[in-house]
Design a protein around this motif. Structure first.
Motif, PDB file in Angstrom:
ATOM      1  N   ILE A 185      44.903   6.925  51.177  1.00 30.37           N
ATOM      2  CA  ILE A 185      46.344   7.180  51.163  1.00 30.37           C
ATOM      3  C   ILE A 185      47.022   6.315  50.091  1.00 30.37           C
ATOM      4  CG2 ILE A 185      48.478   6.972  52.486  1.00 30.37           C
ATOM      5  CD1 ILE A 185      46.706   9.379  53.220  1.00 30.37           C
ATOM      6  N   GLY A 186      46.546   5.100  49.913  1.00 31.10           N
ATOM      7  CA  GLY A 186      47.082   4.259  48.848  1.00 31.10           C
ATOM      8  C   GLY A 186      46.830   4.860  47.471  1.00 31.10           C
ATOM      9  N   LEU A 187      45.637   5.418  47.268  1.00 32.17           N
ATOM     10  CA  LEU A 187      45.319   6.079  46.000  1.00 32.17           C
ATOM     11  C   LEU A 187      46.154   7.345  45.822  1.00 32.17           C
ATOM     12  CD1 LEU A 187      41.436   5.631  45.934  1.00 32.17           C
ATOM     13  CD2 LEU A 187      43.148   4.417  44.580  1.00 32.17           C
ATOM     14  N   TYR A 188      46.419   8.018  46.920  1.00 35.36           N
ATOM     15  CA  TYR A 188      47.332   9.161  46.890  1.00 35.36           C
ATOM     16  C   TYR A 188      48.695   8.715  46.368  1.00 35.36           C
ATOM     17  CZ  TYR A 188      50.811  12.275  49.105  1.00 35.36           C
ATOM     18  OH  TYR A 188      51.891  13.076  49.367  1.00 35.36           O
ATOM     19  N   GLY A 189      49.158   7.553  46.815  1.00 30.35           N
ATOM     20  CA  GLY A 189      50.432   7.017  46.338  1.00 30.35           C
ATOM     21  C   GLY A 189      50.399   6.726  44.846  1.00 30.35           C
ATOM     22  N   VAL A 190      49.283   6.202  44.351  1.00 34.18           N
ATOM     23  CA  VAL A 190      49.141   5.958  42.908  1.00 34.18           C
ATOM     24  C   VAL A 190      49.305   7.267  42.133  1.00 34.18           C
ATOM     25  CG1 VAL A 190      47.538   5.256  41.087  1.00 34.18           C
ATOM     26  CG2 VAL A 190      47.710   3.907  43.183  1.00 34.18           C
ATOM     27  N   ALA A 191      48.635   8.303  42.600  1.00 28.51           N
ATOM     28  CA  ALA A 191      48.732   9.607  41.936  1.00 28.51           C
ATOM     29  C   ALA A 191      50.167  10.121  41.943  1.00 28.51           C
ATOM     30  CB  ALA A 191      47.800  10.610  42.613  1.00 28.51           C
ATOM     31  N   MET A 192      50.850  10.017  43.083  1.00 26.97           N
ATOM     32  CA  MET A 192      52.233  10.480  43.163  1.00 26.97           C
ATOM     33  C   MET A 192      53.135   9.674  42.231  1.00 26.97           C
ATOM     34  SD  MET A 192      52.112  13.042  45.170  1.00 26.97           S
ATOM     35  CE  MET A 192      53.856  13.355  45.362  1.00 26.97           C
ATOM     36  N   GLY A 193      52.853   8.390  42.090  1.00 21.71           N
ATOM     37  CA  GLY A 193      53.639   7.555  41.191  1.00 21.71           C
ATOM     38  C   GLY A 193      53.549   8.027  39.749  1.00 21.71           C
ATOM     39  N   SER A 252      32.835  13.687  58.494  1.00 25.22           N
ATOM     40  CA  SER A 252      32.324  13.690  57.124  1.00 25.22           C
ATOM     41  C   SER A 252      33.015  14.749  56.276  1.00 25.22           C
ATOM     42  CB  SER A 252      30.811  13.926  57.123  1.00 25.22           C
ATOM     43  OG  SER A 252      30.490  15.151  57.761  1.00 25.22           O
ATOM     44  N   LEU A 253      33.246  15.918  56.857  1.00 24.46           N
ATOM     45  CA  LEU A 253      33.923  16.980  56.127  1.00 24.46           C
ATOM     46  C   LEU A 253      35.411  16.668  55.973  1.00 24.46           C
ATOM     47  CD1 LEU A 253      33.704  19.641  54.708  1.00 24.46           C
ATOM     48  CD2 LEU A 253      33.910  20.817  56.910  1.00 24.46           C
ATOM     49  N   GLY A 254      36.010  16.067  56.998  1.00 25.56           N
ATOM     50  CA  GLY A 254      37.406  15.662  56.895  1.00 25.56           C
ATOM     51  C   GLY A 254      37.607  14.655  55.776  1.00 25.56           C
ATOM     52  N   PHE A 255      36.694  13.691  55.676  1.00 23.57           N
ATOM     53  CA  PHE A 255      36.745  12.718  54.580  1.00 23.57           C
ATOM     54  C   PHE A 255      36.620  13.420  53.236  1.00 23.57           C
ATOM     55  CE2 PHE A 255      34.139  10.367  51.514  1.00 23.57           C
ATOM     56  CZ  PHE A 255      34.997   9.311  51.221  1.00 23.57           C
ATOM     57  N   THR A 256      35.721  14.390  53.143  1.00 28.34           N
ATOM     58  CA  THR A 256      35.518  15.112  51.890  1.00 28.34           C
ATOM     59  C   THR A 256      36.784  15.851  51.467  1.00 28.34           C
ATOM     60  OG1 THR A 256      33.161  15.398  52.376  1.00 28.34           O
ATOM     61  CG2 THR A 256      34.128  16.880  50.739  1.00 28.34           C
ATOM     62  N   VAL A 257      37.452  16.485  52.431  1.00 27.45           N
ATOM     63  CA  VAL A 257      38.691  17.214  52.118  1.00 27.45           C
ATOM     64  C   VAL A 257      39.755  16.258  51.587  1.00 27.45           C
ATOM     65  CG1 VAL A 257      40.628  18.497  53.125  1.00 27.45           C
ATOM     66  CG2 VAL A 257      38.279  19.090  53.741  1.00 27.45           C
ATOM     67  N   LEU A 258      39.954  15.130  52.265  1.00 33.29           N
ATOM     68  CA  LEU A 258      40.979  14.175  51.838  1.00 33.29           C
ATOM     69  C   LEU A 258      40.612  13.540  50.502  1.00 33.29           C
ATOM     70  CD1 LEU A 258      43.573  12.610  52.305  1.00 33.29           C
ATOM     71  CD2 LEU A 258      42.260  10.968  53.689  1.00 33.29           C
ATOM     72  N   ALA A 259      39.361  13.102  50.362  1.00 30.54           N
ATOM     73  CA  ALA A 259      38.947  12.446  49.119  1.00 30.54           C
ATOM     74  C   ALA A 259      39.025  13.396  47.929  1.00 30.54           C
ATOM     75  CB  ALA A 259      37.516  11.908  49.271  1.00 30.54           C
ATOM     76  N   THR A 260      38.643  14.659  48.131  1.00 31.89           N
ATOM     77  CA  THR A 260      38.709  15.642  47.052  1.00 31.89           C
ATOM     78  C   THR A 260      40.155  15.901  46.640  1.00 31.89           C
ATOM     79  OG1 THR A 260      36.677  16.710  47.830  1.00 31.89           O
ATOM     80  CG2 THR A 260      38.099  17.993  46.374  1.00 31.89           C
ATOM     81  N   VAL A 262      42.717  13.782  46.937  1.00 35.59           N
ATOM     82  CA  VAL A 262      43.203  12.598  46.227  1.00 35.59           C
ATOM     83  C   VAL A 262      42.643  12.564  44.809  1.00 35.59           C
ATOM     84  CG1 VAL A 262      43.127  10.070  46.162  1.00 35.59           C
ATOM     85  CG2 VAL A 262      43.593  11.242  48.312  1.00 35.59           C
ATOM     86  N   LEU A 263      41.367  12.886  44.654  1.00 30.25           N
ATOM     87  CA  LEU A 263      40.758  12.910  43.322  1.00 30.25           C
ATOM     88  C   LEU A 263      41.438  13.950  42.438  1.00 30.25           C
ATOM     89  CD1 LEU A 263      38.602  12.013  41.311  1.00 30.25           C
ATOM     90  CD2 LEU A 263      37.028  13.665  42.369  1.00 30.25           C
ATOM     91  N   ALA A 264      41.715  15.122  43.005  1.00 31.65           N
ATOM     92  CA  ALA A 264      42.388  16.178  42.239  1.00 31.65           C
ATOM     93  C   ALA A 264      43.773  15.728  41.790  1.00 31.65           C
ATOM     94  CB  ALA A 264      42.481  17.448  43.072  1.00 31.65           C
ATOM     95  N   LEU A 265      44.499  15.041  42.669  1.00 28.02           N
ATOM     96  CA  LEU A 265      45.829  14.543  42.309  1.00 28.02           C
ATOM     97  C   LEU A 265      45.749  13.473  41.224  1.00 28.02           C
ATOM     98  CD1 LEU A 265      47.511  14.332  45.833  1.00 28.02           C
ATOM     99  CD2 LEU A 265      48.112  15.906  43.980  1.00 28.02           C
ATOM    100  N   LEU A 266      44.747  12.605  41.307  1.00 29.31           N
ATOM    101  CA  LEU A 266      44.575  11.580  40.280  1.00 29.31           C
ATOM    102  C   LEU A 266      44.229  12.208  38.931  1.00 29.31           C
ATOM    103  CD1 LEU A 266      42.658   8.822  42.283  1.00 29.31           C
ATOM    104  CD2 LEU A 266      44.948   8.616  41.303  1.00 29.31           C
ATOM    105  N   LEU A 267      43.409  13.249  38.936  1.00 30.18           N
ATOM    106  CA  LEU A 267      43.062  13.934  37.693  1.00 30.18           C
ATOM    107  C   LEU A 267      44.288  14.640  37.110  1.00 30.18           C
ATOM    108  CD1 LEU A 267      39.545  15.391  38.570  1.00 30.18           C
ATOM    109  CD2 LEU A 267      40.074  13.475  37.052  1.00 30.18           C
ATOM    110  N   ALA A 268      45.105  15.236  37.979  1.00 29.01           N
ATOM    111  CA  ALA A 268      46.346  15.860  37.517  1.00 29.01           C
ATOM    112  C   ALA A 268      47.280  14.806  36.935  1.00 29.01           C
ATOM    113  CB  ALA A 268      47.021  16.602  38.665  1.00 29.01           C
TER     114      ALA A 268
END
Length: 278
Positions: A185-193, A252-260, A262-268
């Motif tokens: 969630i913190g990394l999500y915040g970085v992406a939103m910033g 494990s799948l829930g983690f994958t959905v959230l991590a993917t 966040v990664l997509a937002l960081l790449l954007a």
């Protein structure tokens, strides 16, 4: 919210190793200096811990009262671990804001241009901020979850309501999972910033998206089921939910959905950061 610009001079102190390339460890040290000299980030992160404690107490009190007034059938299905982490649903907003402020404080003070000049590889600058936030939250996330757990269970015990301890099965894993969730969630915040570049806008939009599962009752049944199952925050919460609701994703799948996500937002965010003016 007042943001200190004490860290504005730190960007110029970064040493370059090859003229156009900056050593990543040096970037990371610079980001740490900025983070700890901007008062708002520390206050907001501390606020996340206080929020987890406060709502851990409130939910422990409320759920304890509900248990005492419930039928025998409902009491048999009571899960004290669920009570332990309900406060994280609100604490995550401040964790996300910590990631946002790590980025937008530089836009607000005008030092982002200096940072991008000293570290010309913008991907390295973004990676430094993301890595710093992750390194801070990897230990702080479990501590926030632990605080919520301890105070909620103590509150249940004080009411003679069933509770669990740190040594009970599944509890250590749930605390670690909650810490991992908060780190993402913190990394999500970085992406939103980086995407929004304004503290108020990034925090408001980020909070709305994080809290969307709480609004599921307003949606048609089919959409509500989808949101409660596949929305990234709902999926990620399976990391610390001991008894997932019917049709919930496995952890494990829930983690994958959230991590993917966040990664997509960081790449954007990286794409926009590279393509537009500071």
């Amino acid at each position: 919210m007042t943001v200190s610009s004490t860290g504005s001079s730190t960007g110029s102190s970064i040493e370059t190793s090859t003229g156009s390339s900056t050593v990543f460890s040096t970037v990371l040290r610079s980001e740490w200096t900025k983070f700890r000299t901007i008062r708002a980030t520390g206050y907001v992160l501390a606020g996340a811990f206080v929020t987890a404690l406060f709502y851990g107490f409130l939910f422990g009190t409320a759920n304890g009262r509900a248990y005492l007034g419930a039928s025998a059938e409902d009491q048999a299905s009571f899960d004290p671990v669920v009570t332990a982490f309900r406060g994280l649903f609100l604490a995550q907003l401040l964790v996300s804001a910590t990631g946002v402020l790590a980025v937008t404080s530089e836009y607000a003070s005008g030092t982002m241009r200096t940072s991008a000049t000293v570290v010309p590889r913008r991907g390295r600058l973004l990676a430094g901020k993301a890595a710093l936030v992750a390194l801070i939250l990897l230990p702080c996330g479990p501590l926030i979850a632990l605080g919520s757990f301890l105070i909620s269970q103590a509150t249940l015990t004080a009411q003679d309501v069933p509770s669990v301890t740190l040594t009970d099965p599944g509890v250590p894993g749930a605390i670690v999972g909650a810490g991992l969730y908060l780190t993402l969630i913190g990394l999500y915040g970085v992406a939103m910033g980086f995407l929004i570049r304004r503290t108020a806008g990034a925090t408001a939009l980020g909070s709305f998206l994080l809290l969307l599962p709480a609004m599921a009752s307003l949606f048609p049944d089919w959409l509500a089921r989808w949101v409660l199952t596949y929305w990234p925050t709902a999926a990620g919460m399976t990391l610390f939910t001991p008894s997932p609701v019917t049709d919930a994703l496995p952890p494990s799948l829930g983690f994958t959905v959230l991590a993917t996500t966040v990664l997509a937002l960081l790449l954007a965010a990286l794409t926009l950061f590279r393509s537009r003016d500071i």
